[in-house]
Design a protein around this motif. Sequence first.
Motif, PDB file in Angstrom:
ATOM      1  N   ASN A  72       0.855  -1.195   0.000  1.00  0.00           N
ATOM      2  CA  ASN A  72       0.000   0.000   0.000  1.00  0.00           C
ATOM      3  C   ASN A  72       0.882   1.234   0.000  1.00  0.00           C
ATOM      4  N   HIS A  96      -2.441  -1.575  -3.449  1.00  0.00           N
ATOM      5  CA  HIS A  96      -3.007  -0.218  -3.354  1.00  0.00           C
ATOM      6  C   HIS A  96      -1.964   0.775  -3.860  1.00  0.00           C
ATOM      7  N   ASP A 120      -6.264  -1.701  -6.541  1.00  0.00           N
ATOM      8  CA  ASP A 120      -6.682  -0.297  -6.487  1.00  0.00           C
ATOM      9  C   ASP A 120      -5.616   0.556  -7.162  1.00  0.00           C
TER      10      ASP A 120
END
Length: 904
Positions: A72, A96, A120
């Motif tokens: 992330n 992410h 994402d």
Amino acid sequence: MNTSICNWIGVTCSVQSQRVTALNLSRFELAGTIAPHLGNLTFLQYFDISSNNFTGSIPSELSKLHHLNVINVGFNNLIGEIPSWLGALSQLQHIHLNNNSFSGRIPLPLFNISKLQTLDLGYNLLDGNVPEEIGNLSSLETLILASNHLTGGIPSGIFTNMPSLIEIDLRSNKLSGELPSEICSNTPKLKRIFLRDNQVSGKIPASIYKCTELDDLRLSINQFSGNIPSEIGNLTMLTSLSLPSNNLQGNIPSSIFNISMLQYVDLSSNNLSGSIPAFNNLPNLGELYLMNNKLTGGIPEEIGSLTSLTSLVLSGNRLTGQIPKQVGNLTLLQTLDVAFNKLTGELPEVIGKLAYLEVFAAPFNDLLSGSIPSSIFNISTLKILALQQNLFSGNLPPNMGLSLVNLEELYLFYNRLSGEIPSSINNASKLTMLELNKNSFTGSIPNFGNLRLLRVLRLWENNLTGAESPTQELRFLSSLTNCIDLVRLEISDNPLMNGILPVSVGNLSTSLVTFAASNCSIRGVIPSEIGNLISLQSLDLSRNQFTEFIPATLGKLTLLGKLYLDGNQLQGHIPRDLCQINKLGNLYLSYNMLTGSIPECLGEVKSLRDVSFASNNLNSTLPPQFLNLEDLIILNLSSNNLSGQLPYEIGSLKAINNLDLSSNKFSGDIPSSIDGCESLEFLFLSNNVFSGSIPQSLEEVRGLRTLDLSNNHLSGVIPKSLEKLKLDYFNVSYNRLEGEIPDGGSFSNFTAESFAHNFALCGAKRFQVPSCSEKHERSKTNTGTLIVKYIVPSFIAVMILVIVILVLIKRWKQKKIPPSASADISSVALQENATSEVVAPGLLSREDPKFSAKEQCVSSIFDLALKCLAFSPDERINMMQVVAALQKFKVSVEGVKRRHSGSR
């Protein structure tokens, strides 16, 4: 003593090996680049550095983190392409990379990660298509590609090969194509579909009902067409339905309003028609937006059952009838908007009981009438009240401002309200917008000095007063100096205002952009302090009774784009200071008493578009510098004393649309370069002393619609080429034109008034001029007409005078009669050789081969002249006999011409 790295904040190690397995540095306000040495943490499973200020790219050394489950790096400032080596990290479950500046295409190796559950990549700069291989991610639950620059169609595999998918977020891209017809055949867990702001077209698939877990469907701002499928009513878990800004049509399916879980419905800005379905079972509905459609019928009374409703927006439809009193049951309502419909009747009193109402908008219905319920002005939560463009009448409650402590915007313009403006409105101290214009308010304008947040004040077109006597200042303007954020002040068309503009007007807000006080019977001088309003873009003081001079301080208003001072009693010269306003577009100084010349420097104000100095006493010439204004659209200098010739360079006015130089003293030819005014539609040159011919080049001004050249000294013919123009109005009366009037094109619509009082025009009967014969006959007729009408009478007059003088002198010399005796001129006969003795030798010579014919012509004229001057009334011929003799003379001349032509 050394502290183990495993004890650091954000670091997690395994119990046995004490190797770093998790690194969570989210929201640590870290900056710089990602350290490549992190690639040495080979046991790392969780890596989160989101919400920091990291820059640069993701170092390739991280490709050694083969145990990584979560990466992330969202909400940073990372750039570059998404590393393809991420596809080699087979243990990854959550990626992410959102909210950075990653660019390029989505790398294909990502779709080899079989365990991936979250991808994402939203809010980056990615482009290209969404690869079809994305369908290989059979374990994917969350797919977020929102807010990139992705194009092409949506891969069908997203909806057919991802049985675990829960959320799809593709909003704010440039995706196109249609949704697959079997959109939900293999996505039983799908709960959220976000496709907002793309270019997806086609119909919404009816099979969408198979997504039985769906709770949020957002397809707004696309190109979906057709009807809303009624099968959406089977989505019993749906809480949010957003379909605005598409091309959907047909009726709203009643099944939608049977979904008891619904909390949010937005079907606005489509082409939906029919009536609003009844609301049967919507206990949780909080927001309903149906604006900007073609809905008809009334507002259902069942609206009162939506007791959880906080926002009801039905504006921009064709709804009729009254606002149902059942809206009083919507006790949680914060927004009620029924603007731009066809609602009628009075406002329900119960609206005043909506204790949480913040916005009430019912403008532009045109037919809402009656008094505005006073209870509405008691809603202390009200922020916006918009009831403009209706038929509301009556007075405003005198205490209306006492409860409106949160009111920010009040719009009541275009109604029939009367009475005084309550001074209590000064207590609504949060007001920023106050628009009461176009009513019938009377009385004095209150002092609004307590409205310190006021930005817009519009009171124009009422019957308001401003001062008790014409010699007093308009004090309410002084109170507005407290409104430091005031941007627009418009009080025009209050003709009973009277009073004097106070010097304190210069202390108004320096943010003031518009000041309009036209037609207010304001007297006195324009204060020089007005030059302090340095942000002004529009100043309108027209149609008042201002006297003396235009203040030179207006030159300080360098942002001014519109200046209207017309219709006053201003005197003196046009100040050169206006030339400093280099953004000036509209300059109206007409209908004053200005004198002097037009400042040449105005030709350097390149922004000028519309200029009117009409009806003053300006003299001198048209400044050549004006011809530098290539973007000038309207120029009106009519009714002045301007003179001189129009410069040839007038053709440089390429953008001019309306040119009015009428009622001046311009002279000389109309320049042929006028055809350079290629945008010209209206040309007024009447009531001058222009001479010469009408320019043939006018035919090139293809857009010309009005041409007025009347009352000049123009000569020659009317160019037949003008038939090519699509003229609506044409006038060349009171000139010296001759020849045939064109009869084709627009000329077939003109009447005699357009050509009256000219020299020798001929043409169609409806023009009330003589008809024109064939070209050869017309030439002979014109010759005879000229001889009879002009040459012969003039010649006779001259010859009579000569004869009389010669005879009297000769008789006096011979003393045959006394000088005082009355001479009987009629008894004098032309003896042999008398003609040659009287006529100058240079005009009549015996060597001339046509001497005999010419001598006969002159003798006939002498004979006729003597008969006209016979002493005895019995011997003197009358005018009828003169005309008959001239006709014979005409025939004789034409006979001589024919004989002469035959001899050749």
